[in-house]
Write a protein that holds these residues in place. Structure first.
Motif, PDB file in Angstrom:
ATOM      1  N   SER A  23      -1.418  -0.252 -10.761  1.00 54.89           N
ATOM      2  CA  SER A  23      -1.022   0.724 -11.783  1.00 54.89           C
ATOM      3  C   SER A  23      -0.180   1.857 -11.222  1.00 54.89           C
ATOM      4  CB  SER A  23      -2.257   1.298 -12.491  1.00 54.89           C
ATOM      5  OG  SER A  23      -3.104   1.977 -11.573  1.00 54.89           O
ATOM      6  N   ASN A  24      -0.346   2.161  -9.935  1.00 53.79           N
ATOM      7  CA  ASN A  24       0.413   3.254  -9.324  1.00 53.79           C
ATOM      8  C   ASN A  24       1.566   2.764  -8.453  1.00 53.79           C
ATOM      9  OD1 ASN A  24      -1.051   5.497 -10.389  1.00 53.79           O
ATOM     10  ND2 ASN A  24      -2.728   4.983  -8.990  1.00 53.79           N
ATOM     11  N   LEU A  25       1.969   1.501  -8.625  1.00 53.83           N
ATOM     12  CA  LEU A  25       3.118   0.983  -7.898  1.00 53.83           C
ATOM     13  C   LEU A  25       4.347   1.845  -8.190  1.00 53.83           C
ATOM     14  CD1 LEU A  25       4.499  -1.335  -6.254  1.00 53.83           C
ATOM     15  CD2 LEU A  25       4.929  -2.445  -8.457  1.00 53.83           C
ATOM     16  N   ASP A  26       5.084   2.192  -7.160  1.00 54.50           N
ATOM     17  CA  ASP A  26       6.298   2.992  -7.309  1.00 54.50           C
ATOM     18  C   ASP A  26       7.329   2.190  -8.106  1.00 54.50           C
ATOM     19  OD1 ASP A  26       8.632   4.501  -7.019  1.00 54.50           O
ATOM     20  OD2 ASP A  26       8.066   5.194  -5.014  1.00 54.50           O
ATOM     21  N   HIS A  27       7.415   2.467  -9.394  1.00 54.18           N
ATOM     22  CA  HIS A  27       8.242   1.649 -10.276  1.00 54.18           C
ATOM     23  C   HIS A  27       9.742   1.801 -10.018  1.00 54.18           C
ATOM     24  CE1 HIS A  27       4.456   1.127 -12.395  1.00 54.18           C
ATOM     25  NE2 HIS A  27       5.028   0.154 -13.093  1.00 54.18           N
ATOM     26  N   ARG A  28      10.129   2.784  -9.221  1.00 51.87           N
ATOM     27  CA  ARG A  28      11.553   2.927  -8.893  1.00 51.87           C
ATOM     28  C   ARG A  28      12.096   1.669  -8.233  1.00 51.87           C
ATOM     29  NH1 ARG A  28      11.812   8.152  -5.243  1.00 51.87           N
ATOM     30  NH2 ARG A  28       9.969   7.109  -4.395  1.00 51.87           N
ATOM     31  N   ILE A  29      11.263   1.031  -7.418  1.00 47.73           N
ATOM     32  CA  ILE A  29      11.747  -0.124  -6.658  1.00 47.73           C
ATOM     33  C   ILE A  29      11.984  -1.341  -7.540  1.00 47.73           C
ATOM     34  CG2 ILE A  29       9.494  -1.122  -6.046  1.00 47.73           C
ATOM     35  CD1 ILE A  29      10.725  -1.480  -3.175  1.00 47.73           C
ATOM     36  N   LEU A  30      11.355  -1.362  -8.714  1.00 44.73           N
ATOM     37  CA  LEU A  30      11.526  -2.496  -9.625  1.00 44.73           C
ATOM     38  C   LEU A  30      12.945  -2.546 -10.185  1.00 44.73           C
ATOM     39  CD1 LEU A  30       8.156  -2.233 -11.583  1.00 44.73           C
ATOM     40  CD2 LEU A  30       8.701  -3.762  -9.686  1.00 44.73           C
ATOM     41  N   LYS A  31      13.654  -1.436 -10.119  1.00 45.85           N
ATOM     42  CA  LYS A  31      15.007  -1.370 -10.665  1.00 45.85           C
ATOM     43  C   LYS A  31      16.076  -1.546  -9.592  1.00 45.85           C
ATOM     44  CE  LYS A  31      13.386   1.918 -14.179  1.00 45.85           C
ATOM     45  NZ  LYS A  31      13.539   3.298 -14.728  1.00 45.85           N
TER      46      LYS A  31
ATOM     47  N   TYR B 233       0.840  -1.201   0.000  1.00 44.73           N
ATOM     48  CA  TYR B 233       0.000   0.000   0.000  1.00 44.73           C
ATOM     49  C   TYR B 233       0.880   1.259   0.000  1.00 44.73           C
ATOM     50  CZ  TYR B 233      -3.814   3.175   1.281  1.00 44.73           C
ATOM     51  OH  TYR B 233      -4.732   4.202   1.290  1.00 44.73           O
ATOM     52  N   ALA B 234       1.918   1.256   0.831  1.00 46.55           N
ATOM     53  CA  ALA B 234       2.822   2.410   0.888  1.00 46.55           C
ATOM     54  C   ALA B 234       3.528   2.636  -0.443  1.00 46.55           C
ATOM     55  CB  ALA B 234       3.854   2.215   1.993  1.00 46.55           C
ATOM     56  N   LEU B 235       3.714   1.560  -1.202  1.00 45.30           N
ATOM     57  CA  LEU B 235       4.384   1.641  -2.500  1.00 45.30           C
ATOM     58  C   LEU B 235       3.414   1.924  -3.641  1.00 45.30           C
ATOM     59  CD1 LEU B 235       6.880  -1.300  -1.987  1.00 45.30           C
ATOM     60  CD2 LEU B 235       7.519   1.094  -2.376  1.00 45.30           C
TER      61      LEU B 235
END
Length: 363
Positions: free
Chosen positions: A170-178, A140-142
């Motif tokens: 859809s609004n997942l913080d995509h920064r963490i995927l990297k 949720y925080a992400l």
């Protein structure tokens, strides 16, 4: 006689560096210390001793949704965190434990703060938690959102896992995927297999038998909905139940690497070569938390490189007894009151170190 001290905790005193320093003062110049990690409380302090990084402080929500201040360290875009800082048992009084209404939200908030601070990789100790929400709060925080069958948004607490029908990523913080993420845990708990995270340890989080039955249903539903949303096959492996299932969420969403808590320390110190120079290894940790698996693993590694090494394990006379006793040459039983404040505890640890020195090393 060369002595190496690697003690995770004594009673509720969790700072392995401070404990080791006390022992070194009492045992003398032939004693050395290394940090000890079990993935729970004290991970950040132990890693600070290794990295000498910069502390970052962040306001987050604890398992009861109260605002607290947590801290982690960053060294050259390498962040070290522990769930216990935001979601730990130590943050609540025993009477305040409420696993059904608990959430890993604060841990997710700490991750977001690390991303904002520019961290490119994360080392996360994932133990001693008061939560059991399979990472619902963290997600949720992400940016992930959860909805019931009527389209109402759900508060990310454990009891609402049973109500999840739809998930919006859809609004997942995509920064963490990297980012490269490593979890450190001493627990081999699964979700629903042998040694499930819904078995004995969950009682420490204030769960009743009725709560556990409800959480089993909710966890099954939540896991299935996540897998459906991501389009992945079901997975359940040892250690994925760590942190109340947060390990599973991190592994499922972000392909997190899972390691034994002490692996990094042993690597940093070239332990395979280092241990050959010692005659005695002193270990100790709270057996109630992870059955002292970190100490057992370290003992086995140490013996494989130095078969003449004498290994002492410090065992709390009032606590759970360590199971694999054959891993140690001596079990040193001690008694320290649970009611001591921090200063009294420190004095008691010093007395314990002096007693060990006089009875074991003065001959």
């Amino acid at each position: 006689m060369k002595i190496l001290v690697a003690i995770d905790s004594i009673k509720n005193y969790e700072n392995s560096i401070e404990i080791g320093s006390i022992f070194k003062e009492e045992l003398g110049k032939d004693a050395d210390i290394i940090p000890f990690l079990d993935g729970g409380e004290g991970t950040v302090e132990a890693m600070q001793g290794l990295l000498d990084g910069e502390y970052h402080y962040v306001n987050v929500h604890n398992p009861k949704n109260e605002v607290i201040t947590a801290r982690y360290i960053i060294k050259e875009k390498y962040a070290v965190m522990e769930m216990a800082q935001s979601s730990g048992l130590r943050l609540l009084y025993r009477d305040d434990l409420d696993v059904m209404n608990s959430s890993s939200l604060g841990f997710g908030e700490m991750l977001v703060n690390g991303l904002d601070a520019g961290a490119n990789s994360f080392f996360i100790g994932i133990g001693d938690t008061a939560t059991n929400d399979l990472g619902m709060g963290m997600l949720y925080a992400l940016g992930v959102r959860f909805f019931d069958k009527d389209g109402n948004e759900l508060n990310p607490v454990a009891k609402n896992m049973a109500e999840v029908e739809d998930i919006d990523i859809s609004n997942l913080d995509h920064r963490i995927l990297k980012k490269y993420i490593v979890i450190a845990t001493s627990s081999d708990t699964t979700l629903f297999g042998d040694n499930s995270f819904l078995e004995s340890r969950i009682y420490r989080k204030g769960a009743s038998d009725e709560d556990i039955a409800f959480l089993y249903k909710g966890s099954k539903n939540f896991k299935a909905k996540i897998e459906q949303t991501l389009g992945i096959d079901p997975v359940d492996l040892p250690s994925l139940g760590s942190g109340g299932g947060v390990a599973w969420a991190l592994y499922t969403f972000f392909k997190t690497k899972i390691t034994k808590s002490m692996d990094l320390v042993l690597e940093k110190f070239n332990f395979d070569q280092m241990i050959k120079n010692y005659d005695v290894l002193i270990l100790g940790e709270n057996v109630d938390q992870f059955d002292a698996m970190s100490s057992i693993n370290v003992a086995n590694v140490a013996k494989s490189y130095n078969e003449n090494l004498n290994i002492i394990f410090l065992e709390d006379r009032d606590g759970k007894k360590i199971g694999q006793r054959e891993c140690f040459d001596k079990i040193y039983s001690y008694h320290i009151s649970d009611d001591f404040d921090r200063d009294q505890m420190k004095d008691a640890i010093r007395a314990l170190a002096k007693d060990i020195g006089q009875n074991y090393f003065s001959r």
